[in-house]
Design an enzyme around this catalytic site. Structure first.
Site, PDB file in Angstrom:
ATOM      1  N   CYS A  44     -49.858   3.517 -23.416  1.00 51.37           N
ATOM      2  CA  CYS A  44     -48.730   3.358 -22.500  1.00 51.37           C
ATOM      3  C   CYS A  44     -48.803   4.553 -21.570  1.00 51.37           C
ATOM      4  O   CYS A  44     -48.501   5.672 -21.968  1.00 51.37           O
ATOM      5  CB  CYS A  44     -47.385   3.342 -23.223  1.00 51.37           C
TER       6      CYS A  44
ATOM      7  N   SER B 254     -44.375   5.651 -24.038  1.00 46.23           N
ATOM      8  CA  SER B 254     -44.834   5.459 -25.414  1.00 46.23           C
ATOM      9  C   SER B 254     -44.543   4.057 -25.916  1.00 46.23           C
ATOM     10  O   SER B 254     -44.296   3.874 -27.102  1.00 46.23           O
ATOM     11  CB  SER B 254     -44.154   6.485 -26.327  1.00 46.23           C
TER      12      SER B 254
HETATM   13 FE    FE Z   1     -43.615   3.325 -22.632  1.00 47.35          FE
END
Ligand code: FE
Length: 207
Positions: free
Chosen positions: A105, A109
Protein backbone atom coordinates in the site's frame (compact mmCIF):
# COMPACT_ATOMS: atom_id res chain seq x y z
CA UNK A 1 -10.53 7.80 1.22
CA UNK A 2 -7.83 6.28 3.30
CA UNK A 3 -9.35 6.01 6.71
CA UNK A 4 -7.95 3.46 9.04
CA UNK A 5 -6.34 3.58 12.40
CA UNK A 6 -2.74 2.51 12.11
CA UNK A 7 -0.02 4.58 10.53
CA UNK A 8 3.64 5.22 11.18
CA UNK A 9 3.24 7.16 14.37
CA UNK A 10 5.47 6.75 17.38
CA UNK A 11 3.86 3.89 19.22
CA UNK A 12 4.55 5.14 22.73
CA UNK A 13 2.75 8.39 22.10
CA UNK A 14 0.00 6.56 20.26
CA UNK A 15 -0.46 4.04 23.04
CA UNK A 16 -0.77 6.83 25.59
CA UNK A 17 -3.31 8.68 23.47
CA UNK A 18 -5.37 5.55 22.90
CA UNK A 19 -5.39 4.80 26.60
CA UNK A 20 -6.45 8.37 27.42
CA UNK A 21 -9.21 8.28 24.82
CA UNK A 22 -10.52 4.94 26.01
CA UNK A 23 -10.59 6.16 29.60
CA UNK A 24 -12.58 9.27 28.68
CA UNK A 25 -15.00 7.35 26.47
CA UNK A 26 -15.64 4.76 29.15
CA UNK A 27 -16.04 7.39 31.89
CA UNK A 28 -18.57 9.27 29.79
CA UNK A 29 -20.42 6.04 29.10
CA UNK A 30 -19.82 6.34 25.36
CA UNK A 31 -18.20 2.94 24.92
CA UNK A 32 -18.63 -0.35 26.68
CA UNK A 33 -15.26 -1.73 27.87
CA UNK A 34 -16.52 -5.25 27.12
CA UNK A 35 -17.10 -4.26 23.51
CA UNK A 36 -13.57 -2.89 23.26
CA UNK A 37 -12.22 -6.12 24.76
CA UNK A 38 -14.21 -8.14 22.23
CA UNK A 39 -12.72 -6.20 19.33
CA UNK A 40 -9.19 -6.65 20.67
CA UNK A 41 -9.82 -10.37 21.22
CA UNK A 42 -11.02 -10.69 17.65
CA UNK A 43 -7.81 -9.28 16.18
CA UNK A 44 -5.55 -11.06 18.65
CA UNK A 45 -7.08 -14.53 18.43
CA UNK A 46 -9.72 -14.95 15.74
CA UNK A 47 -8.38 -13.06 12.75
CA UNK A 48 -4.96 -13.81 11.39
CA UNK A 49 -2.97 -15.33 8.55
CA UNK A 50 -4.28 -18.84 9.32
CA UNK A 51 -7.54 -17.72 7.71
CA UNK A 52 -5.76 -16.75 4.52
CA UNK A 53 -3.73 -19.97 4.62
CA UNK A 54 -6.97 -21.97 4.67
CA UNK A 55 -8.20 -20.01 1.65
CA UNK A 56 -4.96 -20.77 -0.24
CA UNK A 57 -4.99 -24.45 0.74
CA UNK A 58 -8.55 -24.81 -0.48
CA UNK A 59 -7.69 -23.06 -3.75
CA UNK A 60 -4.83 -25.56 -4.24
CA UNK A 61 -7.03 -28.55 -3.45
CA UNK A 62 -10.29 -27.59 -5.14
CA UNK A 63 -10.08 -26.20 -8.70
CA UNK A 64 -13.69 -25.04 -8.56
CA UNK A 65 -12.93 -22.99 -5.44
CA UNK A 66 -9.86 -21.50 -7.14
CA UNK A 67 -12.12 -20.50 -10.02
CA UNK A 68 -14.61 -18.93 -7.61
CA UNK A 69 -11.73 -16.97 -6.04
CA UNK A 70 -10.69 -15.65 -9.45
CA UNK A 71 -14.22 -14.58 -10.28
CA UNK A 72 -15.27 -13.05 -6.96
CA UNK A 73 -12.72 -13.33 -4.17
CA UNK A 74 -14.87 -11.40 -1.71
CA UNK A 75 -17.73 -13.89 -2.05
CA UNK A 76 -15.47 -16.96 -2.09
CA UNK A 77 -13.65 -15.83 1.06
CA UNK A 78 -16.91 -14.87 2.73
CA UNK A 79 -18.23 -18.36 2.01
CA UNK A 80 -15.51 -19.65 4.37
CA UNK A 81 -16.73 -17.30 7.08
CA UNK A 82 -13.92 -14.75 6.79
CA UNK A 83 -15.60 -11.37 6.77
CA UNK A 84 -15.08 -8.01 8.38
CA UNK A 85 -13.53 -4.62 8.11
CA UNK A 86 -10.90 -4.11 5.41
CA UNK A 87 -12.04 -7.27 3.65
CA UNK A 88 -15.07 -5.91 1.85
CA UNK A 89 -13.50 -5.86 -1.63
CA UNK A 90 -10.98 -8.63 -2.09
CA UNK A 91 -9.06 -9.64 -5.19
CA UNK A 92 -7.04 -12.86 -5.32
CA UNK A 93 -3.91 -12.77 -7.49
CA UNK A 94 -2.39 -16.12 -8.46
CA UNK A 95 1.33 -16.65 -8.82
CA UNK A 96 2.32 -18.63 -11.91
CA UNK A 97 5.52 -19.98 -13.40
CA UNK A 98 5.79 -16.73 -15.39
CA UNK A 99 4.61 -14.10 -12.94
CA UNK A 100 5.05 -13.34 -9.25
CA UNK A 101 2.62 -11.01 -7.45
CA UNK A 102 3.61 -8.56 -4.74
CA UNK A 103 1.27 -6.41 -2.64
CA UNK A 104 1.97 -3.01 -1.14
CA UNK A 105 0.00 0.00 0.00
CA UNK A 106 2.00 2.95 -1.24
CA UNK A 107 -0.18 5.49 0.56
CA UNK A 108 -0.36 3.93 3.99
CA UNK A 109 -1.05 0.40 5.18
CA UNK A 110 -4.21 -1.00 3.57
CA UNK A 111 -4.25 -4.74 4.20
CA UNK A 112 -6.83 -7.55 4.12
CA UNK A 113 -7.52 -7.93 7.84
CA UNK A 114 -10.06 -10.81 7.70
CA UNK A 115 -7.59 -13.14 5.98
CA UNK A 116 -4.20 -11.87 7.20
CA UNK A 117 -4.89 -10.12 10.51
CA UNK A 118 -3.12 -6.85 11.25
CA UNK A 119 -0.17 -5.85 9.03
CA UNK A 120 3.43 -6.34 10.16
CA UNK A 121 5.43 -3.21 10.98
CA UNK A 122 7.56 -3.42 7.83
CA UNK A 123 4.45 -3.36 5.64
CA UNK A 124 3.67 0.09 7.04
CA UNK A 125 7.24 1.37 6.76
CA UNK A 126 7.95 4.08 4.16
CA UNK A 127 10.93 2.10 2.85
CA UNK A 128 8.80 -0.90 1.91
CA UNK A 129 6.01 1.24 0.51
CA UNK A 130 8.30 3.07 -1.89
CA UNK A 131 10.85 0.39 -2.73
CA UNK A 132 8.32 -2.39 -3.40
CA UNK A 133 7.25 -0.34 -6.42
CA UNK A 134 10.65 1.00 -7.55
CA UNK A 135 12.78 -2.11 -7.10
CA UNK A 136 10.57 -5.09 -6.28
CA UNK A 137 13.21 -7.63 -7.29
CA UNK A 138 15.72 -6.17 -4.84
CA UNK A 139 13.12 -6.03 -2.08
CA UNK A 140 12.22 -9.68 -2.70
CA UNK A 141 15.88 -10.68 -2.56
CA UNK A 142 16.09 -8.99 0.85
CA UNK A 143 13.22 -11.24 1.94
CA UNK A 144 15.31 -14.19 0.73
CA UNK A 145 13.36 -14.71 -2.46
CA UNK A 146 15.31 -14.93 -5.69
CA UNK A 147 13.06 -15.31 -8.69
CA UNK A 148 14.19 -16.86 -11.97
CA UNK A 149 15.50 -14.28 -14.46
CA UNK A 150 12.59 -14.56 -16.85
CA UNK A 151 9.88 -14.26 -14.22
CA UNK A 152 8.05 -10.96 -14.15
CA UNK A 153 6.85 -9.27 -10.98
CA UNK A 154 3.48 -7.61 -10.83
CA UNK A 155 3.03 -5.10 -8.01
CA UNK A 156 -0.47 -4.43 -6.71
CA UNK A 157 -1.17 -1.21 -4.82
CA UNK A 158 -3.77 -1.77 -2.11
CA UNK A 159 -6.26 0.95 -1.39
CA UNK A 160 -9.18 1.47 0.91
CA UNK A 161 -11.30 0.14 -1.95
CA UNK A 162 -9.46 -3.05 -2.97
CA UNK A 163 -7.34 -5.48 -0.94
CA UNK A 164 -5.26 -8.20 -2.54
CA UNK A 165 -4.48 -11.75 -1.43
CA UNK A 166 -1.60 -13.49 -3.20
CA UNK A 167 -2.19 -17.18 -3.92
CA UNK A 168 1.34 -18.61 -3.90
CA UNK A 169 2.35 -21.56 -6.04
CA UNK A 170 1.65 -24.95 -4.53
CA UNK A 171 4.94 -26.57 -3.51
CA UNK A 172 6.01 -29.82 -5.17
CA UNK A 173 5.58 -33.04 -3.23
CA UNK A 174 2.29 -32.08 -1.63
CA UNK A 175 -0.07 -34.39 -3.52
CA UNK A 176 -2.68 -35.95 -1.31
CA UNK A 177 -2.04 -33.69 1.67
CA UNK A 178 -5.07 -32.53 3.65
CA UNK A 179 -6.09 -28.89 3.41
CA UNK A 180 -5.07 -28.45 7.04
CA UNK A 181 -1.58 -29.74 6.35
CA UNK A 182 -1.36 -27.68 3.17
CA UNK A 183 -2.30 -24.56 5.14
CA UNK A 184 0.71 -25.16 7.41
CA UNK A 185 2.92 -24.49 4.37
CA UNK A 186 1.34 -21.12 3.61
CA UNK A 187 3.22 -18.33 5.35
CA UNK A 188 1.86 -14.86 5.93
CA UNK A 189 4.59 -13.35 3.77
CA UNK A 190 3.76 -15.71 0.89
CA UNK A 191 0.25 -14.21 0.82
CA UNK A 192 1.70 -10.68 0.56
CA UNK A 193 4.13 -11.86 -2.10
CA UNK A 194 7.24 -11.33 0.03
CA UNK A 195 7.68 -15.04 0.41
CA UNK A 196 6.80 -18.37 -1.13
CA UNK A 197 5.03 -21.36 0.37
CA UNK A 198 7.20 -23.72 2.39
CA UNK A 199 8.17 -27.09 0.97
CA UNK A 200 6.67 -30.02 2.87
CA UNK A 201 8.77 -31.53 5.64
CA UNK A 202 10.74 -34.45 4.30
CA UNK A 203 9.38 -37.70 5.68
CA UNK A 204 11.47 -40.47 7.15
CA UNK A 205 13.42 -38.33 9.63
CA UNK A 206 11.70 -39.38 12.81
CA UNK A 207 12.33 -37.05 15.69
FE1 FE B 1 -3.48 2.21 3.03
Amino acid sequence: MHDHPDHDNEMDDMTARVRALETILVEKGLVDPAAVDAIIDTYEHKVGPRNGAMVVARAWAEPEFAQALREDATAAIESMGFVGRQGEHMVAVFNTAEEHNLVVCTLCSCYPWPVLGLPPAWYKAPAYRSRAVREPRVVLSEFGISLPQGMSIRVWDSTAEVRYLVIPDRPAGTDGMSQNDLADLVTRDSMIGCGVARPPATSGTAA
